[in-house]
Design an enzyme around this catalytic site. Structure first.
Site, PDB file in Angstrom:
ATOM      1  N   ASP A  98       0.859  -1.180   0.000  1.00  0.00           N
ATOM      2  CA  ASP A  98       0.000   0.000   0.000  1.00  0.00           C
ATOM      3  C   ASP A  98       0.898   1.233   0.000  1.00  0.00           C
ATOM      4  O   ASP A  98       1.927   1.255   0.663  1.00  0.00           O
ATOM      5  CB  ASP A  98      -0.845  -0.018   1.279  1.00  0.00           C
ATOM      6  CG  ASP A  98      -2.255   0.497   1.078  1.00  0.00           C
ATOM      7  OD1 ASP A  98      -2.403   1.562   0.467  1.00  0.00           O
ATOM      8  OD2 ASP A  98      -3.194  -0.164   1.553  1.00  0.00           O
ATOM      9  N   ASP A 328     -12.239  -0.894   4.664  1.00  0.00           N
ATOM     10  CA  ASP A 328     -13.068   0.300   4.857  1.00  0.00           C
ATOM     11  C   ASP A 328     -14.558  -0.008   4.716  1.00  0.00           C
ATOM     12  O   ASP A 328     -15.387   0.888   4.866  1.00  0.00           O
ATOM     13  CB  ASP A 328     -12.719   1.373   3.813  1.00  0.00           C
ATOM     14  CG  ASP A 328     -11.307   1.898   3.962  1.00  0.00           C
ATOM     15  OD1 ASP A 328     -10.794   1.934   5.105  1.00  0.00           O
ATOM     16  OD2 ASP A 328     -10.707   2.264   2.929  1.00  0.00           O
TER      17      ASP A 328
HETATM   18  C1  GLC Z   1      -8.102   5.160   2.290  1.00  0.00           C
HETATM   19  C2  GLC Z   1      -7.868   3.977   3.180  1.00  0.00           C
HETATM   20  C3  GLC Z   1      -8.489   4.251   4.512  1.00  0.00           C
HETATM   21  C4  GLC Z   1      -7.821   5.468   5.090  1.00  0.00           C
HETATM   22  C5  GLC Z   1      -7.839   6.656   4.129  1.00  0.00           C
HETATM   23  C6  GLC Z   1      -6.860   7.700   4.526  1.00  0.00           C
HETATM   24  O1  GLC Z   1      -9.445   5.367   2.040  1.00  0.00           O
HETATM   25  O2  GLC Z   1      -8.344   2.817   2.585  1.00  0.00           O
HETATM   26  O3  GLC Z   1      -8.398   3.166   5.378  1.00  0.00           O
HETATM   27  O4  GLC Z   1      -8.450   5.843   6.277  1.00  0.00           O
HETATM   28  O5  GLC Z   1      -7.505   6.281   2.830  1.00  0.00           O
HETATM   29  O6  GLC Z   1      -5.556   7.277   4.284  1.00  0.00           O
END
Ligand code: GLC
Ligand code: CA
Length: 556
Positions: A98, A328
């Site tokens: 990521d 999420d």
């Molecule tokens: C993305 C991630 C989430 C995070 C957000 C801020 O949406 O998947 O988990 O809170 O970005 O980085």
């Protein structure tokens, strides 16, 4: 049709904090992941997308990075990372990490420097602005509640944070910042990773001047940072400076608010930007005015329309990502299936859909077991910053009805997906010998990997079969898509076609029996069963479908 490994791959997402703890501190870690790779190999997946493993103060569970070249201390060391990667590669599993570069942590050394003074060399790494009439520079709201601006006394200016105030937005207008990002990507590529999932990739470019946003929506300012004016220029540049150097690299952008038109650029078949993007329409269609805690009822016809639109409109022009869940989103079986009586049938039906569409399918950890949403006794049991902030903002400091908000949280809240993996029926589901960082879902005694692996009729084995079939039949990967009976409120019916090879998919989205009539347009010379979640043979004909029945046929 341009063949690529990442088009044919099935990706499994690991949320490291909740996957497997190896040292009893209640937090999943890299050694834990390594110890479970045989399980992933048995499932048959081709790649892992690993949620952030970098050094972080964990305001947002690692999506707030304080050192892009360091490992989260709770997760282990760089040696643990290398070992995990090596063990994955040995098993033929690729590793996608990521990359969170819309923002960093406020504890990153860049931000620590940046906030020191207006003339600090790192000042322009972030988005600083003077206030307006003693207030925030504009009306943008944070996606984690409150204003998107935080006042910093030291220099009498505000900094932008679309997420928490511990996640200051990086300034992508600054070419030095972009080069830093490309260096970080090179660093990990040279370590041997196979690509990146780019966090909130649609949000890097903001409208110059940062004007006020429209106030008719939950995320005010969104139209000024979603798919912003320079976003494709940035991805073209990233592509030239990074992607073009690594032939087999895969990139997937998380692009909430992406439209089909935008996706055709982000995920263009000519390979000029990213490999593919995650669209959000099917997971946000219930939000009223973009507010995730204010939901309208689910509507299958509308859902089908969205899914089918992405199938047909990207055809030949861009590549889809297919998903029902991630860290999420809530658990898919609780959201679209039935997590009680028909848990197995409905989970299998839902993944029959994901695994028979054009695009790259993603399985979030635990989905292969049919893990369900969690029900906690108290708001205190939740750890997610989005849930906690919404509660404080709306209930503690506002006048929202606590029962209603709790209902929304139980349906859609992110912690539903973050409860630890349920490996077996021993204490804490075999996830940890200590106290889990987030309370387990109590149902781990019935729903767990050991049980699933022992039961030949389990969701796990069905998922395994879906993966094997997809690997065997190109039509499942590359075939073009055509929907039938579009207004049917209960069934989803579509075909796939690649040359002579055709597939018909019939999905019952309800807990009732439903009549299926073979569409008149479909001519069949010969057919066989591709997969089904009930006893079925390969005869394509009208029939009564049982609750949540899914059948896919191959035919010519
Ligand atoms: C993305 C991630 C989430 C995070 C957000 C801020 O949406 O998947 O988990 O809170 O970005 O980085
Ligand atoms: Ca641990």
């Amino acid at each position: 049709m341009d063949k690529k490994w990442w088009k044919e791959a099935v990706v499994y997402q690991i949320y490291p904090r909740s996957f497997q703890d190896s040292n009893g501190d209640g937090i999943g870690d890299l050694k834990g992941i390594t110890s479970r790779l045989d399980y992933l190999q048995e499932l048959g997946i081709d790649a892992v997308w690993l949620s952030p493993h970098y050094k972080s103060p964990n305001d947002d569970n690692g999506y707030d990075i304080s050192d892009y070249r360091g490992i989260m201390e709770e997760f282990g060391t760089m040696e643990d990372f290398d070992e995990m990667q090596e063990e994955m590669h040995k098993r033929g599993i690729r590793l996608i990490v990521d990359l969170v570069v819309n923002h960093s942590s406020d504890e990153h050394k860049w931000f620590v420097e940046s906030r020191k003074s207006k003339d600090n060399p790192y000042r322009d790494y972030y988005m600083w602005s003077d206030g307006k009439d003693g207030k925030e520079p504009n009306n943008w709201t944070s996606r984690f509640s409150g204003s998107a601006w935080e006042y910093d006394e030291n220099t009498d200016q505000y900094y932008l944070h679309i997420f928490s105030k511990k996640q200051p937005d990086l300034n992508w207008e600054n070419p030095v910042v972009r080069d830093e990002v490309y260096d970080i990507m090179d660093f990990w590529m040279q370590k041997g990773v196979d690509g990146f999932r780019l966090d909130v990739a649609s949000m890097y470019s903001k409208t110059p001047g940062l004007p006020d946003g429209k106030t008719d929506r939950a995320n005010i300012g969104e139209e000024h940072y979603q798919n912003g004016p320079r976003i494709h220029e940035f991805f073209n540049e990233m592509n030239q400076k990074v992607m073009s150097k690594y032939k087999d690299m895969m990139t997937v952008g998380e692009t909430s608010a992406v439209t089909v038109e935008e996706a055709k650029k982000y995920a263009a078949a000519d390979g000029s930007e990213m490999s593919m993007v995650f669209q959000f329409e099917h997971v946000t269609m219930e939000y009223i005015n973009g507010d995730k805690f204010n939901l309208r009822p689910f509507d299958l016809v509308a859902f089908k329309k969205i899914m089918s639109k992405w199938q047909t409109e990207l055809e030949g022009l861009a590549w889809n990502s297919l998903y029902l869940a991630n860290h999420d989103q809530p658990r898919s079986v609780s959201r679209w299936g039935d997590d009680k009586k028909y848990r197995k049938e409905s989970a299998k039906m839902l993944y029959t859909m994901i695994m028979t569409m054009q695009g790259t399918p993603y399985i979030y950890q635990g989905e292969e077991l049919g893990m369900t949403n969690v029900k906690y006794d108290s708001i205190e049991d939740y750890q997610d910053i989005q849930i906690r902030n919404a509660w404080d903002d709306r209930v503690v400091n506002g006048n929202a009805n606590p029962d209603e908000l709790m209902k929304a949280i139980e349906y859609i809240g992110r912690d539903n997906a973050r409860t630890p993996m349920q490996w077996d029926d021993s204490a804490n589901g075999g996830f940890t010998t200590g106290k889990p960082w987030l309370k387990m879902n109590e149902n781990y005694r019935e729903i767990n990997a050991a049980e699933s692996r022992a039961d030949s009729d389990s969701i796990f084995h069905y998922m395994q079969k879906l993966i094997q079939q997809r690997h065997k039949y190109d039509v499942a990967v590359y075939g073009s898509f055509c929907e039938y009976d579009k207004e049917n409120p209960d069934l989803y019916v579509y075909t796939r076609q690649l040359g002579e090879q055709k597939m018909l998919v019939v999905l019952n989205f309800t807990k009732e029996e439903q009549k299926f009539t073979l569409p008149k347009e479909i001519e069949v010379k010969k057919s066989e069963l591709y997969i089904s979640n009930y006893e079925n043979d390969g005869t394509m004909e009208d029939k009564m479908l049982r609750p949540y029945e899914a059948i896919a046929y191959l035919y010519v």
